[in-house]
Motif scaffolding. Sequence first.
Motif, PDB file in Angstrom:
ATOM      1  N   ALA A  29      -0.864   3.137  10.371  1.00 23.94           N
ATOM      2  CA  ALA A  29       0.030   3.959   9.544  1.00 23.94           C
ATOM      3  C   ALA A  29       0.504   3.164   8.329  1.00 23.94           C
ATOM      4  CB  ALA A  29       1.210   4.419  10.376  1.00 23.94           C
ATOM      5  N   ARG A  30       0.732   3.863   7.207  1.00 30.17           N
ATOM      6  CA  ARG A  30       1.155   3.236   5.956  1.00 30.17           C
ATOM      7  C   ARG A  30       2.427   2.408   6.171  1.00 30.17           C
ATOM      8  NH1 ARG A  30       0.147   4.585   0.446  1.00 30.17           N
ATOM      9  NH2 ARG A  30      -0.820   6.565   0.992  1.00 30.17           N
ATOM     10  N   GLU A  31       2.464   1.227   5.571  1.00 34.93           N
ATOM     11  CA  GLU A  31       3.628   0.353   5.717  1.00 34.93           C
ATOM     12  C   GLU A  31       4.527   0.461   4.492  1.00 34.93           C
ATOM     13  OE1 GLU A  31       1.800  -3.405   6.737  1.00 34.93           O
ATOM     14  OE2 GLU A  31       1.839  -2.848   8.865  1.00 34.93           O
ATOM     15  N   ASP A  33       5.100  -1.407   2.055  1.00 34.90           N
ATOM     16  CA  ASP A  33       4.543  -1.845   0.771  1.00 34.90           C
ATOM     17  C   ASP A  33       3.552  -0.831   0.203  1.00 34.90           C
ATOM     18  OD1 ASP A  33       2.354  -2.124   2.423  1.00 34.90           O
ATOM     19  OD2 ASP A  33       2.064  -4.262   2.080  1.00 34.90           O
ATOM     20  N   GLY A  34       3.381   0.309   0.908  1.00 35.48           N
ATOM     21  CA  GLY A  34       2.485   1.360   0.404  1.00 35.48           C
ATOM     22  C   GLY A  34       1.055   1.214   0.886  1.00 35.48           C
ATOM     23  N   PHE A  35       0.746   0.106   1.537  1.00 33.71           N
ATOM     24  CA  PHE A  35      -0.622  -0.120   2.012  1.00 33.71           C
ATOM     25  C   PHE A  35      -0.724   0.155   3.520  1.00 33.71           C
ATOM     26  CE2 PHE A  35      -0.760  -2.273  -1.999  1.00 33.71           C
ATOM     27  CZ  PHE A  35      -2.078  -2.158  -2.418  1.00 33.71           C
ATOM     28  N   HIS A  36      -1.951   0.355   3.957  1.00 35.28           N
ATOM     29  CA  HIS A  36      -2.216   0.583   5.375  1.00 35.28           C
ATOM     30  C   HIS A  36      -2.793  -0.687   5.993  1.00 35.28           C
ATOM     31  CE1 HIS A  36      -2.247   4.545   3.543  1.00 35.28           C
ATOM     32  NE2 HIS A  36      -2.041   5.069   4.724  1.00 35.28           N
ATOM     33  N   PRO A  37      -2.332  -1.058   7.192  1.00 38.31           N
ATOM     34  CA  PRO A  37      -2.973  -2.198   7.871  1.00 38.31           C
ATOM     35  C   PRO A  37      -4.363  -1.778   8.331  1.00 38.31           C
ATOM     36  CG  PRO A  37      -1.354  -1.181   9.323  1.00 38.31           C
ATOM     37  CD  PRO A  37      -1.260  -0.450   8.011  1.00 38.31           C
ATOM     38  N   LEU A  38      -5.331  -2.652   8.148  1.00 38.67           N
ATOM     39  CA  LEU A  38      -6.712  -2.334   8.500  1.00 38.67           C
ATOM     40  C   LEU A  38      -7.266  -3.342   9.493  1.00 38.67           C
ATOM     41  CD1 LEU A  38      -8.367  -1.865   4.962  1.00 38.67           C
ATOM     42  CD2 LEU A  38      -7.199  -0.148   6.337  1.00 38.67           C
ATOM     43  N   ALA A  39      -8.210  -2.905  10.293  1.00 40.90           N
ATOM     44  CA  ALA A  39      -9.102  -3.830  10.997  1.00 40.90           C
ATOM     45  C   ALA A  39     -10.493  -3.322  10.681  1.00 40.90           C
ATOM     46  CB  ALA A  39      -8.845  -3.812  12.494  1.00 40.90           C
ATOM     47  N   LEU A 144      -6.355  -9.159  -6.925  1.00 39.25           N
ATOM     48  CA  LEU A 144      -6.972  -8.128  -7.764  1.00 39.25           C
ATOM     49  C   LEU A 144      -7.188  -6.820  -7.012  1.00 39.25           C
ATOM     50  CD1 LEU A 144      -9.546 -10.497  -9.458  1.00 39.25           C
ATOM     51  CD2 LEU A 144      -7.733  -9.273 -10.668  1.00 39.25           C
ATOM     52  N   GLY A 145      -7.378  -6.875  -5.706  1.00 38.69           N
ATOM     53  CA  GLY A 145      -7.606  -5.667  -4.909  1.00 38.69           C
ATOM     54  C   GLY A 145      -8.007  -6.039  -3.501  1.00 38.69           C
ATOM     55  N   SER A 146      -7.769  -5.108  -2.572  1.00 39.95           N
ATOM     56  CA  SER A 146      -8.011  -5.396  -1.154  1.00 39.95           C
ATOM     57  C   SER A 146      -9.470  -5.727  -0.868  1.00 39.95           C
ATOM     58  CB  SER A 146      -7.630  -4.178  -0.307  1.00 39.95           C
ATOM     59  OG  SER A 146      -6.401  -3.650  -0.711  1.00 39.95           O
ATOM     60  N   ASP A 147     -10.402  -5.121  -1.632  1.00 40.79           N
ATOM     61  CA  ASP A 147     -11.831  -5.289  -1.338  1.00 40.79           C
ATOM     62  C   ASP A 147     -12.493  -6.380  -2.167  1.00 40.79           C
ATOM     63  OD1 ASP A 147     -12.002  -3.417   0.639  1.00 40.79           O
ATOM     64  OD2 ASP A 147     -12.833  -1.825  -0.631  1.00 40.79           O
ATOM     65  N   GLY A 161      -5.171  -7.323   7.598  1.00 41.15           N
ATOM     66  CA  GLY A 161      -4.191  -7.156   6.520  1.00 41.15           C
ATOM     67  C   GLY A 161      -4.534  -5.873   5.774  1.00 41.15           C
ATOM     68  N   ARG A 162      -4.614  -5.933   4.457  1.00 38.47           N
ATOM     69  CA  ARG A 162      -5.051  -4.781   3.666  1.00 38.47           C
ATOM     70  C   ARG A 162      -6.581  -4.717   3.634  1.00 38.47           C
ATOM     71  NH1 ARG A 162      -4.018  -6.252  -1.341  1.00 38.47           N
ATOM     72  NH2 ARG A 162      -2.760  -8.095  -0.960  1.00 38.47           N
ATOM     73  N   GLY A 163      -7.220  -5.550   4.413  1.00 35.48           N
ATOM     74  CA  GLY A 163      -8.679  -5.685   4.405  1.00 35.48           C
ATOM     75  C   GLY A 163      -9.061  -6.947   3.664  1.00 35.48           C
ATOM     76  N   THR A 188      -9.855   6.031  -3.841  1.00 37.77           N
ATOM     77  CA  THR A 188      -9.415   5.378  -2.592  1.00 37.77           C
ATOM     78  C   THR A 188      -7.980   5.788  -2.268  1.00 37.77           C
ATOM     79  OG1 THR A 188     -10.802   3.503  -3.140  1.00 37.77           O
ATOM     80  CG2 THR A 188      -9.146   3.133  -1.475  1.00 37.77           C
ATOM     81  N   ALA A 189      -7.112   5.785  -3.294  1.00 38.94           N
ATOM     82  CA  ALA A 189      -5.697   6.119  -3.069  1.00 38.94           C
ATOM     83  C   ALA A 189      -5.566   7.550  -2.540  1.00 38.94           C
ATOM     84  CB  ALA A 189      -4.912   5.944  -4.363  1.00 38.94           C
ATOM     85  N   ARG A 190      -6.372   8.473  -3.054  1.00 38.09           N
ATOM     86  CA  ARG A 190      -6.301   9.882  -2.612  1.00 38.09           C
ATOM     87  C   ARG A 190      -6.767  10.015  -1.167  1.00 38.09           C
ATOM     88  NH1 ARG A 190      -8.927  14.667  -5.595  1.00 38.09           N
ATOM     89  NH2 ARG A 190      -7.705  15.931  -4.159  1.00 38.09           N
ATOM     90  N   VAL A 191      -7.839   9.302  -0.822  1.00 32.32           N
ATOM     91  CA  VAL A 191      -8.361   9.387   0.551  1.00 32.32           C
ATOM     92  C   VAL A 191      -7.310   8.855   1.530  1.00 32.32           C
ATOM     93  CG1 VAL A 191     -10.166   8.581   2.133  1.00 32.32           C
ATOM     94  CG2 VAL A 191     -10.764   9.252  -0.202  1.00 32.32           C
ATOM     95  N   PHE A 192      -6.660   7.734   1.170  1.00 30.64           N
ATOM     96  CA  PHE A 192      -5.584   7.221   2.035  1.00 30.64           C
ATOM     97  C   PHE A 192      -4.428   8.230   2.101  1.00 30.64           C
ATOM     98  CE2 PHE A 192      -7.485   2.909   1.719  1.00 30.64           C
ATOM     99  CZ  PHE A 192      -7.360   2.515   3.040  1.00 30.64           C
ATOM    100  N   GLY A 193      -4.163   8.949   0.998  1.00 32.79           N
ATOM    101  CA  GLY A 193      -3.096   9.965   0.975  1.00 32.79           C
ATOM    102  C   GLY A 193      -3.396  11.089   1.959  1.00 32.79           C
TER     103      GLY A 193
END
Length: 313
Positions: A29-31, A33-39, A144-147, A161-163, A188-193
Motif C-alpha cells: 500500500a502507498r506510504e 512519501d507517496g511511493f509504494h513499497p515493492l518486492a 533520478l528514479g526508482s528504476d 524499497g521503491r524498487g 507509471t504514476a497513473r497505473v499506481f493510482g
Amino acid sequence: MIPASPPRADREVRVRAPGKVNLSLRVGARESDGFHPLATVFQAVSLFEEVVARPSNDLRVTVSGQHADRVPTDMTNLALLAAQLLAAHTGIEAGVHLHLHKAVPVAGGMAGGSADAAAALVACDALWGTGLPREELVELAAQLGSDVPFPLIGHTAIGTGRGHLLAPAMSRGEYHWAFAVREQGLSTARVFGVFDELIAGATGLEPEADRALMQALRAGDPHALGRALHNDLQHAALELAPSLAEPLAVAQDAGALGVLVSGSGPTVAALARSRQHALVIAAAMTAAGVADEVMTAVGPVPGARVIQTTRGS
Ligand code: C5P
C-alpha cells in the motif's frame, strides 16, 4: 567548481544499457512519501539503449530510433537530468551533448528512459574523467528514479524499497522473450493510482520475495519460471488499457510458458521455450493484429557499459 580538463571536441563515449522485465512485481500500500513499497525481481533483456556523449558548452540531447519523437528534449529528459546531477555531485563545470538511440519501447514499462539515464551517468563519468565507483553511480541513479539503478547493474536482481534497493540474484541459463508493444504508453504514476483504487481498504499488503521464482531461476528452469511470473500492477494496467488482454491471450495460445504485463505496462511479455519459439509467438501476435509492434529478446544481459571510446584526433 572544478573545470573539467578540456576534452577534444571530437572525443566521444558510447554506452549501451539494457531494458528490463519485472519477472515478479509485488506492491504494498502507498506510504506517506507517496511511493509504494515493492518486492520485485528484475531481469535485464537484450533490447539496448545506446547513448553517445560528446563535449559541448551546454547540456543538450538529441534522439533517434524507436518513437524518438515521443521523447522530450528539454530538461525533463531523464538523461539530461542524470548529466546535470553528476556534474553537480562531482563539482565539474562541463557540458555534454547526449545522443540517445532508442530500442526499448517508450513509456512501455521496460524502463527505457531509466536505461538512458543510467547510460548517461556512465557516459558522462567516462567523458569527464570523474571516475566514480559503480556504487556511487547507483546512489545517484536512485535519486533520478526508482528504476534507474537496475540498468546500471543489469543481469538479475531483487529490488526492494521503491524498487531502487538492489541485491543481485542467482540465475542460470537463458530466457527467451517475445514482446507485444503498444504505441500509446501508460503513465507509471497513473497505473499506481488505479492500483490504489483497486486495493482501497485492503491493508497488510506487505511485498514479499518470491520463493518459487527464485528457485526456478537458480535451477535455470524456464517452465517453472513461466508459472511463477507475477505482476500486482497487471489489473491496474488492464483497467486503463483493456485491449492488453488480447496479446496476453494470443501469446498463451501460442504456447508461451508464462505471460504478463511488463512493469506498469503497456508492453506484454511472453516467456518462450527457445529463441525459435519466441519468434513463433511474435509472429502469432503480429498475425492476430494485437500489437503495434513485436520484438524478441533474451535475458539476462549485463548492465550499462562503455562499448566504444573515440579519443579524438
Ligand atoms: O520513481 P519514478 O519517478 O520512476 O516513479 C514514477 C511515479 O510512479 C512516482 O511519482 C509514483 O507516483 C509512482 N511510483 C510509486 N511507487 C514506486 C515507484 C513509483 O508509487 N515504488
